[in-house]
Design a protein around this motif. Sequence first.
Motif, mmCIF file in Angstrom:
data_model
loop_
_atom_site.group_PDB
_atom_site.id
_atom_site.type_symbol
_atom_site.label_atom_id
_atom_site.label_comp_id
_atom_site.label_asym_id
_atom_site.label_seq_id
_atom_site.Cartn_x
_atom_site.Cartn_y
_atom_site.Cartn_z
ATOM 1 N N GLN A 159 8.472 -0.531 -6.665
ATOM 2 C CA GLN A 159 8.874 0.246 -5.519
ATOM 3 C C GLN A 159 10.372 0.076 -5.287
ATOM 4 N N PRO A 160 10.993 1.044 -4.592
ATOM 5 C CA PRO A 160 12.427 0.930 -4.319
ATOM 6 C C PRO A 160 12.826 -0.394 -3.664
ATOM 7 N N LEU A 161 11.983 -0.896 -2.770
ATOM 8 C CA LEU A 161 12.304 -2.157 -2.114
ATOM 9 C C LEU A 161 12.414 -3.308 -3.106
ATOM 10 N N GLU A 162 11.630 -3.228 -4.184
ATOM 11 C CA GLU A 162 11.650 -4.293 -5.182
ATOM 12 C C GLU A 162 12.966 -4.323 -5.956
ATOM 13 N N GLN A 163 13.715 -3.248 -5.911
ATOM 14 C CA GLN A 163 14.925 -3.147 -6.717
ATOM 15 C C GLN A 163 16.196 -3.465 -5.932
ATOM 16 N N LEU A 164 16.040 -3.820 -4.656
ATOM 17 C CA LEU A 164 17.208 -4.167 -3.851
ATOM 18 C C LEU A 164 17.717 -5.553 -4.214
ATOM 19 N N SER A 165 19.026 -5.745 -4.075
ATOM 20 C CA SER A 165 19.603 -7.062 -4.297
ATOM 21 C C SER A 165 19.248 -7.968 -3.120
ATOM 22 N N ALA A 166 19.461 -9.268 -3.288
ATOM 23 C CA ALA A 166 19.151 -10.220 -2.228
ATOM 24 C C ALA A 166 19.956 -9.913 -0.966
ATOM 25 N N THR A 197 28.598 -0.154 5.005
ATOM 26 C CA THR A 197 28.464 0.299 3.617
ATOM 27 C C THR A 197 27.087 -0.063 3.067
ATOM 28 N N TYR A 198 26.648 -1.273 3.366
ATOM 29 C CA TYR A 198 25.313 -1.693 2.934
ATOM 30 C C TYR A 198 24.246 -0.781 3.531
ATOM 31 N N LYS A 199 24.401 -0.447 4.820
ATOM 32 C CA LYS A 199 23.427 0.412 5.485
ATOM 33 C C LYS A 199 23.365 1.779 4.801
ATOM 34 N N SER A 200 24.525 2.339 4.501
ATOM 35 C CA SER A 200 24.564 3.650 3.837
ATOM 36 C C SER A 200 23.933 3.574 2.457
ATOM 37 N N ARG A 201 24.218 2.477 1.745
ATOM 38 C CA ARG A 201 23.660 2.299 0.404
ATOM 39 C C ARG A 201 22.140 2.163 0.467
ATOM 40 N N LEU A 202 21.651 1.440 1.483
ATOM 41 C CA LEU A 202 20.213 1.265 1.641
ATOM 42 C C LEU A 202 19.529 2.604 1.925
ATOM 43 N N MET A 203 20.132 3.393 2.785
ATOM 44 C CA MET A 203 19.561 4.697 3.108
ATOM 45 C C MET A 203 19.493 5.581 1.867
ATOM 46 N N GLU A 204 20.534 5.494 1.036
ATOM 47 C CA GLU A 204 20.557 6.286 -0.194
ATOM 48 C C GLU A 204 19.505 5.797 -1.182
ATOM 49 N N LYS A 205 19.424 4.466 -1.391
ATOM 50 C CA LYS A 205 18.479 3.911 -2.357
ATOM 51 C C LYS A 205 17.025 4.171 -1.958
ATOM 52 N N LEU A 206 16.774 4.118 -0.646
ATOM 53 C CA LEU A 206 15.399 4.240 -0.172
ATOM 54 C C LEU A 206 15.055 5.665 0.244
ATOM 55 N N GLY A 207 16.011 6.574 0.098
ATOM 56 C CA GLY A 207 15.752 7.974 0.370
ATOM 57 C C GLY A 207 15.504 8.290 1.831
ATOM 58 N N GLN A 208 16.224 7.593 2.725
ATOM 59 C CA GLN A 208 16.049 7.803 4.158
ATOM 60 C C GLN A 208 17.330 8.398 4.745
ATOM 61 N N SER A 209 17.181 9.278 5.738
ATOM 62 C CA SER A 209 18.335 10.021 6.247
ATOM 63 C C SER A 209 18.918 9.479 7.539
ATOM 64 N N SER A 210 18.259 8.505 8.152
ATOM 65 C CA SER A 210 18.769 7.935 9.398
ATOM 66 C C SER A 210 18.343 6.478 9.501
ATOM 67 N N LEU A 211 18.972 5.752 10.427
ATOM 68 C CA LEU A 211 18.621 4.351 10.618
ATOM 69 C C LEU A 211 17.180 4.213 11.091
ATOM 70 N N SER A 212 16.755 5.087 11.987
ATOM 71 C CA SER A 212 15.370 5.002 12.473
ATOM 72 C C SER A 212 14.373 5.252 11.343
ATOM 73 N N ASP A 213 14.688 6.190 10.456
ATOM 74 C CA ASP A 213 13.822 6.434 9.300
ATOM 75 C C ASP A 213 13.797 5.213 8.388
ATOM 76 N N LEU A 214 14.960 4.589 8.229
ATOM 77 C CA LEU A 214 15.069 3.402 7.380
ATOM 78 C C LEU A 214 14.209 2.269 7.936
ATOM 79 N N VAL A 215 14.268 2.088 9.239
ATOM 80 C CA VAL A 215 13.487 1.029 9.885
ATOM 81 C C VAL A 215 11.994 1.307 9.749
#
Length: 225
Positions: A159-166, A197-215
């Motif tokens: 899953q995408p979460l498995e591919q995130l760095s520490a 920058t990390y937040k933007s990268r996370l949204m891109e990697k996980l395919g989410q368009s907003s912070l609330s979607d990311l959460v």
Amino acid sequence: MNKDADVNRVSANASAGRVRVLIADDHALVREGLRKVLELDAAIALAGEAASASETLSRLEQGGVDLVLLDLLMPGCTDVDLIERIVKAHPQLPVLVLTMHADPHIARRALEAGARGYLTKDISTELLIEAVHQVAAGRSYVDPTLSAALIRPQTEVPQPLEQLSARERQVLVALVQGRALIDIAAELNVAPNTVSTYKSRLMEKLGQSSLSDLVRYSIRHGLAG
């Protein structure tokens, strides 16, 4: 702490049938409920409670603990970080994870980090007590609903979460916990712009368009409480 003494202490208490348990969970109601459950068994003694990673580690330094009953995510740590820190400092001390997440990926990660058992919070009182005794005695114990999934080979695409760095996981967990960017930056000793920058990268990697979607996505996939 003397590691040999750790081994002898755990073995002695296990053979005597009395296990001193440290409850580590950031929710007071959960700790209260677990305390009442463990008190049902005269062979289990409460060694204390902790509501954060720092409290857990500080209490363990004082000794007198035979098993840590640990929530997977605690304030001051990310993902399986606290498990790794406990195992590194107290290699003979059993860690039994008790979490709300029945995801085999998360369970596997916790066990690989050094936990000797993994339970979900909907487990029965009887199975919880059994797991405490099994793990304290040096055996492994996994929630029966997850056992079959854990022994199957991992053939699926991660899953995408498995591919995130520490560090990405660290920022993500902090965001899920509702931490402000400036507070996350201070804890990580980086500039607020770096966290953005990390937040933007996370949204891109996980395919989410907003912070609330990311959460919401992160909570659905096991990165909360």
